[in-house]
Design a protein around this motif. Sequence first.
Motif, PDB file in Angstrom:
ATOM      1  N   GLN A   3       0.887  -1.092   0.014  1.00 60.83           N
ATOM      2  CA  GLN A   3       0.066   0.101   0.053  1.00 60.83           C
ATOM      3  C   GLN A   3       0.915   1.318   0.095  1.00 60.83           C
ATOM      4  O   GLN A   3       1.799   1.345   0.822  1.00 60.83           O
ATOM      5  CB  GLN A   3      -0.960   0.053   1.153  1.00 60.83           C
ATOM      6  CG  GLN A   3      -1.844  -1.116   1.251  1.00 60.83           C
ATOM      7  CD  GLN A   3      -2.443  -1.332   2.433  1.00 60.83           C
ATOM      8  OE1 GLN A   3      -2.012  -1.051   3.455  1.00 60.83           O
ATOM      9  NE2 GLN A   3      -3.961  -1.921   2.273  1.00 60.83           N
ATOM     10  N   LEU A   4       0.677   2.476  -0.637  1.00 61.65           N
ATOM     11  CA  LEU A   4       1.197   3.535  -1.018  1.00 61.65           C
ATOM     12  C   LEU A   4       0.511   4.835  -0.732  1.00 61.65           C
ATOM     13  O   LEU A   4      -0.742   4.930  -1.156  1.00 61.65           O
ATOM     14  CB  LEU A   4       1.849   3.398  -2.339  1.00 61.65           C
ATOM     15  CG  LEU A   4       2.616   2.315  -2.892  1.00 61.65           C
ATOM     16  CD1 LEU A   4       2.739   2.292  -4.425  1.00 61.65           C
ATOM     17  CD2 LEU A   4       3.871   2.167  -2.405  1.00 61.65           C
ATOM     18  N   VAL A   5       0.921   5.417   0.136  1.00 57.88           N
ATOM     19  CA  VAL A   5       0.584   6.874   0.478  1.00 57.88           C
ATOM     20  C   VAL A   5       1.482   7.980   0.145  1.00 57.88           C
ATOM     21  O   VAL A   5       2.600   8.295   0.758  1.00 57.88           O
ATOM     22  CB  VAL A   5      -0.162   6.784   1.969  1.00 57.88           C
ATOM     23  CG1 VAL A   5      -0.822   8.057   2.363  1.00 57.88           C
ATOM     24  CG2 VAL A   5      -1.050   5.680   2.084  1.00 57.88           C
ATOM     25  N   GLU A   6       0.855   8.740  -0.722  1.00 58.26           N
ATOM     26  CA  GLU A   6       1.932  10.017  -1.008  1.00 58.26           C
ATOM     27  C   GLU A   6       1.578  11.085  -0.237  1.00 58.26           C
ATOM     28  O   GLU A   6       0.451  11.413   0.363  1.00 58.26           O
ATOM     29  CB  GLU A   6       1.553  10.219  -2.650  1.00 58.26           C
ATOM     30  CG  GLU A   6       1.866   9.360  -3.706  1.00 58.26           C
ATOM     31  CD  GLU A   6       0.850   8.684  -4.109  1.00 58.26           C
ATOM     32  OE1 GLU A   6       0.578   8.234  -5.051  1.00 58.26           O
ATOM     33  OE2 GLU A   6      -0.224   8.603  -3.230  1.00 58.26           O
ATOM     34  N   SER A   7       2.477  12.058   0.088  1.00 57.34           N
ATOM     35  CA  SER A   7       2.301  13.414   0.766  1.00 57.34           C
ATOM     36  C   SER A   7       3.385  14.400   0.315  1.00 57.34           C
ATOM     37  O   SER A   7       4.398  13.872  -0.471  1.00 57.34           O
ATOM     38  CB  SER A   7       2.257  13.264   2.145  1.00 57.34           C
ATOM     39  OG  SER A   7       3.657  12.833   2.531  1.00 57.34           O
ATOM     40  N   GLY A   8       3.254  15.502   0.503  1.00 52.00           N
ATOM     41  CA  GLY A   8       4.080  16.744   0.249  1.00 52.00           C
ATOM     42  C   GLY A   8       3.870  17.469  -0.863  1.00 52.00           C
ATOM     43  O   GLY A   8       4.762  18.447  -1.251  1.00 52.00           O
ATOM     44  N   GLY A   9       2.801  17.356  -1.529  1.00 56.81           N
ATOM     45  CA  GLY A   9       2.681  18.150  -2.786  1.00 56.81           C
ATOM     46  C   GLY A   9       2.181  19.328  -2.356  1.00 56.81           C
ATOM     47  O   GLY A   9       1.682  19.674  -1.153  1.00 56.81           O
ATOM     48  N   GLY A  10       2.003  20.566  -3.284  1.00 53.31           N
ATOM     49  CA  GLY A  10       1.577  21.842  -2.762  1.00 53.31           C
ATOM     50  C   GLY A  10       1.713  22.670  -4.021  1.00 53.31           C
ATOM     51  O   GLY A  10       2.030  22.358  -4.991  1.00 53.31           O
ATOM     52  N   PRO A  88       6.623  25.565 -14.579  1.00 53.43           N
ATOM     53  CA  PRO A  88       4.925  25.347 -14.814  1.00 53.43           C
ATOM     54  C   PRO A  88       4.703  23.978 -15.171  1.00 53.43           C
ATOM     55  O   PRO A  88       3.589  23.555 -15.036  1.00 53.43           O
ATOM     56  CB  PRO A  88       4.382  26.517 -15.591  1.00 53.43           C
ATOM     57  CG  PRO A  88       5.564  27.661 -15.204  1.00 53.43           C
ATOM     58  CD  PRO A  88       6.736  26.777 -14.841  1.00 53.43           C
ATOM     59  N   GLY A  89       5.425  23.541 -16.393  1.00 53.90           N
ATOM     60  CA  GLY A  89       5.162  22.451 -16.855  1.00 53.90           C
ATOM     61  C   GLY A  89       5.578  21.223 -16.117  1.00 53.90           C
ATOM     62  O   GLY A  89       5.001  20.119 -16.473  1.00 53.90           O
ATOM     63  N   ASP A  90       5.871  21.293 -14.908  1.00 55.57           N
ATOM     64  CA  ASP A  90       5.941  20.173 -13.966  1.00 55.57           C
ATOM     65  C   ASP A  90       4.635  19.991 -13.201  1.00 55.57           C
ATOM     66  O   ASP A  90       4.337  19.051 -12.383  1.00 55.57           O
ATOM     67  CB  ASP A  90       7.028  20.574 -12.999  1.00 55.57           C
ATOM     68  CG  ASP A  90       8.328  20.384 -13.460  1.00 55.57           C
ATOM     69  OD1 ASP A  90       9.103  21.358 -13.216  1.00 55.57           O
ATOM     70  OD2 ASP A  90       8.561  19.670 -14.377  1.00 55.57           O
ATOM     71  N   THR A  91       3.693  20.963 -13.346  1.00 54.46           N
ATOM     72  CA  THR A  91       2.190  20.702 -12.667  1.00 54.46           C
ATOM     73  C   THR A  91       1.494  19.651 -13.397  1.00 54.46           C
ATOM     74  O   THR A  91       1.436  19.135 -14.219  1.00 54.46           O
ATOM     75  CB  THR A  91       1.268  22.215 -13.036  1.00 54.46           C
ATOM     76  OG1 THR A  91       2.074  23.376 -12.426  1.00 54.46           O
ATOM     77  CG2 THR A  91      -0.052  21.967 -12.528  1.00 54.46           C
ATOM     78  N   ALA A  92       1.186  18.786 -12.107  1.00 52.03           N
ATOM     79  CA  ALA A  92       0.462  17.386 -12.539  1.00 52.03           C
ATOM     80  C   ALA A  92       0.198  16.630 -11.188  1.00 52.03           C
ATOM     81  O   ALA A  92       0.623  17.222  -9.949  1.00 52.03           O
ATOM     82  CB  ALA A  92       1.665  16.729 -13.255  1.00 52.03           C
ATOM     83  N   THR A  93      -0.548  15.584 -11.218  1.00 53.01           N
ATOM     84  CA  THR A  93      -0.659  14.797 -10.011  1.00 53.01           C
ATOM     85  C   THR A  93       0.362  14.026 -10.018  1.00 53.01           C
ATOM     86  O   THR A  93       0.686  13.331 -11.216  1.00 53.01           O
ATOM     87  CB  THR A  93      -1.900  14.235 -10.135  1.00 53.01           C
ATOM     88  OG1 THR A  93      -2.976  15.206 -10.093  1.00 53.01           O
ATOM     89  CG2 THR A  93      -2.154  13.388  -8.873  1.00 53.01           C
ATOM     90  N   THR A 121      -0.676  13.179  -5.154  1.00 57.75           N
ATOM     91  CA  THR A 121      -0.654  14.464  -4.513  1.00 57.75           C
ATOM     92  C   THR A 121      -0.391  15.374  -5.750  1.00 57.75           C
ATOM     93  O   THR A 121       0.385  15.138  -6.712  1.00 57.75           O
ATOM     94  CB  THR A 121       0.561  14.367  -3.333  1.00 57.75           C
ATOM     95  OG1 THR A 121       0.521  15.516  -2.719  1.00 57.75           O
ATOM     96  CG2 THR A 121       2.106  13.886  -4.338  1.00 57.75           C
ATOM     97  N   GLN A 122      -0.906  16.320  -5.604  1.00 59.75           N
ATOM     98  CA  GLN A 122      -1.016  17.431  -6.763  1.00 59.75           C
ATOM     99  C   GLN A 122       0.154  18.465  -6.353  1.00 59.75           C
ATOM    100  O   GLN A 122       0.427  18.787  -5.410  1.00 59.75           O
ATOM    101  CB  GLN A 122      -2.341  18.439  -6.560  1.00 59.75           C
ATOM    102  CG  GLN A 122      -2.504  19.472  -7.631  1.00 59.75           C
ATOM    103  CD  GLN A 122      -2.418  18.897  -8.821  1.00 59.75           C
ATOM    104  OE1 GLN A 122      -3.108  17.862  -9.091  1.00 59.75           O
ATOM    105  NE2 GLN A 122      -1.822  19.734 -10.025  1.00 59.75           N
ATOM    106  N   VAL A 123       0.978  18.591  -7.421  1.00 54.85           N
ATOM    107  CA  VAL A 123       1.896  19.634  -7.418  1.00 54.85           C
ATOM    108  C   VAL A 123       1.510  20.521  -8.487  1.00 54.85           C
ATOM    109  O   VAL A 123       1.016  20.682  -9.648  1.00 54.85           O
ATOM    110  CB  VAL A 123       3.173  19.007  -7.749  1.00 54.85           C
ATOM    111  CG1 VAL A 123       4.331  20.072  -8.212  1.00 54.85           C
ATOM    112  CG2 VAL A 123       3.647  18.053  -6.821  1.00 54.85           C
ATOM    113  N   THR A 124       1.377  21.927  -8.024  1.00 61.67           N
ATOM    114  CA  THR A 124       1.042  23.076  -8.938  1.00 61.67           C
ATOM    115  C   THR A 124       2.232  24.235  -8.977  1.00 61.67           C
ATOM    116  O   THR A 124       2.497  24.505  -7.908  1.00 61.67           O
ATOM    117  CB  THR A 124      -0.509  23.837  -8.312  1.00 61.67           C
ATOM    118  OG1 THR A 124      -1.148  22.989  -8.452  1.00 61.67           O
ATOM    119  CG2 THR A 124      -0.640  24.873  -9.389  1.00 61.67           C
TER     120      THR A 124
END
Length: 127
Positions: A3-10, A88-93, A121-124
Motif C-alpha cells: 500500500q502506497l500513500v503519497e504526501s508533500g504536494g503543494g 509550470p510544466g511540472d504541474t501535475a498529479t 498528490t497534486q503539485v502546482t
Amino acid sequence: QVQLVESGGGSVQAGGSLRLSCVASMDTYSTVYMAWFRQAPGKKREGVAAIYTGNGVPYYPDSVRGRFFISQDNDKSTLYLHMISLQPGDTATYYCAATTLVVEGLSPLQEARYHYWGQGTQVTVSS
C-alpha cells in the motif's frame, strides 16, 4: 500486498522546490522497482523517476534529469522525490508506484511495469 500513500504536494512558484514522500506499507522488501509518475490534465501518465530497490540505482527521463532526485529510506519503507527548479510544466498529479515483479523488456519508467499505485498528490507550479 503493498500500500502506497503519497504526501508533500503543494503550490510553489517557478524556480521553487518540493519534496514528495511515499510511505509504503507491508512487504516492502519484496519490491523490485519503485517509481514516481505524473499526469497533467489531458496528458498521458509519464514516469519521472524510478529506483531499483535492491541497489538504489535511479532512472530519470531527460525532461527532469538534474532537477528531480529519487531516494529511499534504508528500510525501503519511504520513497522520496526531491524536485528543484520547478517549472509550470511540472504541474501535475504525482503518483508513487511499486512492483514486486521482475519483467524483462520494460523500462523502469514505463507505467506497464507497475501494479501498485498510490492515490496521488497534486503539485502546482505558478509562473
